[in-house]
Scaffold this motif. Structure first.
Motif, PDB file in Angstrom:
ATOM      1  N   UNK A   1     -19.605 -28.138  15.049  1.00  0.00           N
ATOM      2  CA  UNK A   1     -19.936 -26.772  15.389  1.00  0.00           C
ATOM      3  C   UNK A   1     -20.846 -26.194  14.308  1.00  0.00           C
ATOM      4  N   UNK A   2     -21.740 -25.371  14.711  1.00  0.00           N
ATOM      5  CA  UNK A   2     -22.572 -24.653  13.762  1.00  0.00           C
ATOM      6  C   UNK A   2     -21.783 -23.462  13.226  1.00  0.00           C
ATOM      7  N   UNK A   3     -22.200 -22.947  12.066  1.00  0.00           N
ATOM      8  CA  UNK A   3     -21.496 -21.844  11.426  1.00  0.00           C
ATOM      9  C   UNK A   3     -21.250 -20.689  12.388  1.00  0.00           C
ATOM     10  N   UNK A   4     -22.268 -20.313  13.162  1.00  0.00           N
ATOM     11  CA  UNK A   4     -22.157 -19.158  14.058  1.00  0.00           C
ATOM     12  C   UNK A   4     -21.123 -19.349  15.167  1.00  0.00           C
ATOM     13  N   UNK A   5     -20.739 -20.582  15.437  1.00  0.00           N
ATOM     14  CA  UNK A   5     -19.789 -20.858  16.510  1.00  0.00           C
ATOM     15  C   UNK A   5     -18.333 -20.646  16.094  1.00  0.00           C
ATOM     16  N   UNK A   6     -18.073 -20.571  14.798  1.00  0.00           N
ATOM     17  CA  UNK A   6     -16.719 -20.332  14.318  1.00  0.00           C
ATOM     18  C   UNK A   6     -16.400 -18.846  14.432  1.00  0.00           C
TER      19      UNK A   6
END
Length: 140
Positions: A1-6
């Motif tokens: 997951x990319x940072x923004x997805x957390x």
């Protein structure tokens, strides 16, 4: 997951793993050679009434189960911190361990961000045996 997805508060649940007496003793013989992990006679007479897993092994297994969820994926750059490590209850041979990882921190950086999760590890009786905060640098 990319940072923004957390997202803060999201809880990931892992698969489980069972620690055999052999795996406990093998790990301890290399990384934590103390009697409570290796000497059955002394361990049986001790506080825990038997062989227990090293806290370091419990932490490593917890990390392994978390990583195997795939949440970090290819976007993970590196771990940045481990904080508030707690060995809460002993882990015995044949205990089945599972982890819940709750996102408790998101710190944005220029091209990445730091994701902090609280790992909570439970045995088959649903007793918490370990907890610790883990932070990692994740690409955007």
């Amino acid at each position: 997951m990319k940072f923004e997805e957390f997202t803060l508060g999201h809880v990931f649940k892992t698969a489980s793993i069972t620690l055999s007496k052999e795996s406990i003793m093998e790990f301890a013989s290399v990384y934590d050679p103390q009697y409570m992990h290796l000497d059955e006679e002394k361990a049986n007479a001790g506080r825990f009434r038997g062989i227990i897993a090293s806290g370091i092994q419990t932490m490593a297994v917890s990390f392994k189960l978390w990583v195997e969820t795939g949440a970090y994926g290819e976007e993970v750059v590196a771990g940045t911190a481990m904080n508030d490590i707690r060995f809460i209850k002993p882990v015995y041979p044949d205990d089945e361990l599972r982890v819940e990882a709750e996102v408790i921190g998101l710190e944005e950086k220029r091209r990445s961000g730091i994701v902090t999760v609280l790992l909570s590890t439970y045995n088959g009786k649903n007793e918490k045996v370990f907890s610790g905060e883990l932070s990692a640098l994740i690409d955007k």
